[in-house]
Design a protein around this motif. Structure first.
Motif, PDB file in Angstrom:
ATOM      1  N   ARG A  19       0.816  -1.193   0.184  1.00 22.57           N
ATOM      2  CA  ARG A  19       0.043  -0.151   0.088  1.00 22.57           C
ATOM      3  C   ARG A  19       0.913   0.958   0.130  1.00 22.57           C
ATOM      4  N   GLN A  20       1.925   1.353   0.867  1.00 16.95           N
ATOM      5  CA  GLN A  20       2.832   2.386   0.804  1.00 16.95           C
ATOM      6  C   GLN A  20       3.381   2.593  -0.505  1.00 16.95           C
ATOM      7  N   GLN A  21       3.652   1.423  -1.431  1.00  9.63           N
ATOM      8  CA  GLN A  21       4.354   1.468  -2.472  1.00  9.63           C
ATOM      9  C   GLN A  21       3.281   1.850  -3.894  1.00  9.63           C
ATOM     10  N   GLU A  22       1.964   2.017  -3.301  1.00 12.14           N
ATOM     11  CA  GLU A  22       1.013   2.373  -4.066  1.00 12.14           C
ATOM     12  C   GLU A  22       0.454   1.205  -5.047  1.00 12.14           C
ATOM     13  N   GLN A  23       0.879   0.023  -4.615  1.00 13.82           N
ATOM     14  CA  GLN A  23       0.587  -1.115  -5.337  1.00 13.82           C
ATOM     15  C   GLN A  23      -0.657  -1.635  -4.738  1.00 13.82           C
ATOM     16  N   TYR A  24      -1.868  -0.803  -4.950  1.00 12.70           N
ATOM     17  CA  TYR A  24      -3.113  -1.166  -4.455  1.00 12.70           C
ATOM     18  C   TYR A  24      -3.552  -2.470  -4.651  1.00 12.70           C
ATOM     19  N   ASP A  25      -3.766  -3.046  -5.835  1.00 10.37           N
ATOM     20  CA  ASP A  25      -4.372  -4.302  -6.341  1.00 10.37           C
ATOM     21  C   ASP A  25      -3.572  -5.439  -5.509  1.00 10.37           C
ATOM     22  N   ASP A  26      -2.288  -5.411  -5.360  1.00 14.20           N
ATOM     23  CA  ASP A  26      -1.561  -6.462  -4.349  1.00 14.20           C
ATOM     24  C   ASP A  26      -1.767  -6.306  -3.218  1.00 14.20           C
ATOM     25  N   ALA A  27      -1.838  -5.140  -2.646  1.00 12.09           N
ATOM     26  CA  ALA A  27      -2.004  -4.816  -0.926  1.00 12.09           C
ATOM     27  C   ALA A  27      -3.407  -5.086  -0.651  1.00 12.09           C
ATOM     28  N   TYR A  28      -4.341  -4.885  -1.563  1.00 13.99           N
ATOM     29  CA  TYR A  28      -5.829  -5.563  -1.441  1.00 13.99           C
ATOM     30  C   TYR A  28      -5.807  -6.930  -1.086  1.00 13.99           C
ATOM     31  N   ASP A  29      -5.093  -7.929  -2.029  1.00 15.10           N
ATOM     32  CA  ASP A  29      -5.027  -9.183  -2.025  1.00 15.10           C
ATOM     33  C   ASP A  29      -4.475  -9.851  -0.743  1.00 15.10           C
ATOM     34  N   GLU A  30      -3.453  -8.942  -0.247  1.00 18.71           N
ATOM     35  CA  GLU A  30      -2.774  -9.574   0.956  1.00 18.71           C
ATOM     36  C   GLU A  30      -3.529  -9.078   2.208  1.00 18.71           C
ATOM     37  N   LEU A  31      -4.256  -7.892   2.093  1.00 15.25           N
ATOM     38  CA  LEU A  31      -4.885  -7.581   3.306  1.00 15.25           C
ATOM     39  C   LEU A  31      -6.263  -8.345   3.487  1.00 15.25           C
ATOM     40  N   VAL A  32      -6.672  -8.971   2.214  1.00 16.31           N
ATOM     41  CA  VAL A  32      -7.911  -9.969   2.423  1.00 16.31           C
ATOM     42  C   VAL A  32      -7.518 -11.078   2.974  1.00 16.31           C
ATOM     43  N   ALA A  33      -6.312 -11.563   2.459  1.00 16.39           N
ATOM     44  CA  ALA A  33      -5.747 -12.772   2.880  1.00 16.39           C
ATOM     45  C   ALA A  33      -5.557 -12.734   4.284  1.00 16.39           C
ATOM     46  N   ALA A  34      -5.115 -11.629   5.054  1.00 22.93           N
ATOM     47  CA  ALA A  34      -4.823 -11.376   6.301  1.00 22.93           C
ATOM     48  C   ALA A  34      -6.075 -11.569   7.063  1.00 22.93           C
ATOM     49  N   LEU A  35      -7.146 -10.850   6.560  1.00 22.72           N
ATOM     50  CA  LEU A  35      -8.432 -10.909   7.145  1.00 22.72           C
ATOM     51  C   LEU A  35      -9.257 -12.230   6.991  1.00 22.72           C
ATOM     52  N   LYS A  36      -8.883 -12.872   6.181  1.00 24.35           N
ATOM     53  CA  LYS A  36      -9.914 -14.247   6.175  1.00 24.35           C
ATOM     54  C   LYS A  36      -8.981 -15.138   7.111  1.00 24.35           C
ATOM     55  N   LEU A  37      -7.909 -14.918   7.457  1.00 25.63           N
ATOM     56  CA  LEU A  37      -6.933 -15.713   8.629  1.00 25.63           C
ATOM     57  C   LEU A  37      -7.492 -15.181   9.917  1.00 25.63           C
ATOM     58  N   MET A  38      -7.593 -13.774  10.253  1.00 26.98           N
ATOM     59  CA  MET A  38      -7.986 -13.353  11.544  1.00 26.98           C
ATOM     60  C   MET A  38      -9.083 -12.434  11.311  1.00 26.98           C
ATOM     61  N   PRO A  39     -10.586 -12.796  10.992  1.00 25.51           N
ATOM     62  CA  PRO A  39     -11.469 -11.893  10.831  1.00 25.51           C
ATOM     63  C   PRO A  39     -11.554 -10.889  12.041  1.00 25.51           C
ATOM     64  N   ASP A  40     -11.237 -11.395  13.105  1.00 25.98           N
ATOM     65  CA  ASP A  40     -11.655 -10.570  14.329  1.00 25.98           C
ATOM     66  C   ASP A  40     -10.490  -9.819  14.807  1.00 25.98           C
ATOM     67  N   LEU A  41      -9.455  -9.425  14.015  1.00 25.35           N
ATOM     68  CA  LEU A  41      -8.639  -8.558  14.471  1.00 25.35           C
ATOM     69  C   LEU A  41      -9.070  -7.039  13.683  1.00 25.35           C
ATOM     70  N   ALA A  42      -9.099  -6.163  14.669  1.00 23.10           N
ATOM     71  CA  ALA A  42      -9.602  -4.926  14.113  1.00 23.10           C
ATOM     72  C   ALA A  42      -8.485  -4.087  13.326  1.00 23.10           C
TER      73      ALA A  42
END
Length: 85
Positions: A19-42
């Motif tokens: 995200r900091q490198q403005e690679q938003y599509d790849d950032a989205y994929d990684e953050l969604v993967a993190a969210l799927k693994l830990m959906p209750d982490l704010a």
């Protein structure tokens, strides 16, 4: 993520760097993967909120910030991103 595809923290960290490198599509994929693994982490929801804000997607940014706040009402980043959105 060859090192450990089930490590939410690694996905979160990589998503943040991308995200900091403005690679938003790849950032989205990684953050969604993190969210799927830990959906209750704010923090996962806060990170997605900020990403949606950067993508000019207000409704999703607001929804993710509100989700983060429902999990952790003291999450200052979520309040910040909610205000930005």
């Amino acid at each position: 993520m060859a090192a450990d595809p089930n490590n939410s923290a690694l996905h979160f960290a990589l998503g943040t760097v991308l995200r900091q490198q403005e690679q938003y599509d790849d950032a989205y994929d990684e953050l969604v993967a993190a969210l799927k693994l830990m959906p209750d982490l704010a923090e996962n929801h806060s990170a997605l909120s900020y990403l949606f804000y950067r993508l000019d997607d207000g409704p999703n940014a607001i929804a993710e910030a509100r989700t983060a706040l429902s999990i952790d009402p003291k999450n200052s980043e979520a309040y910040q991103f909610l205000g930005l959105s």
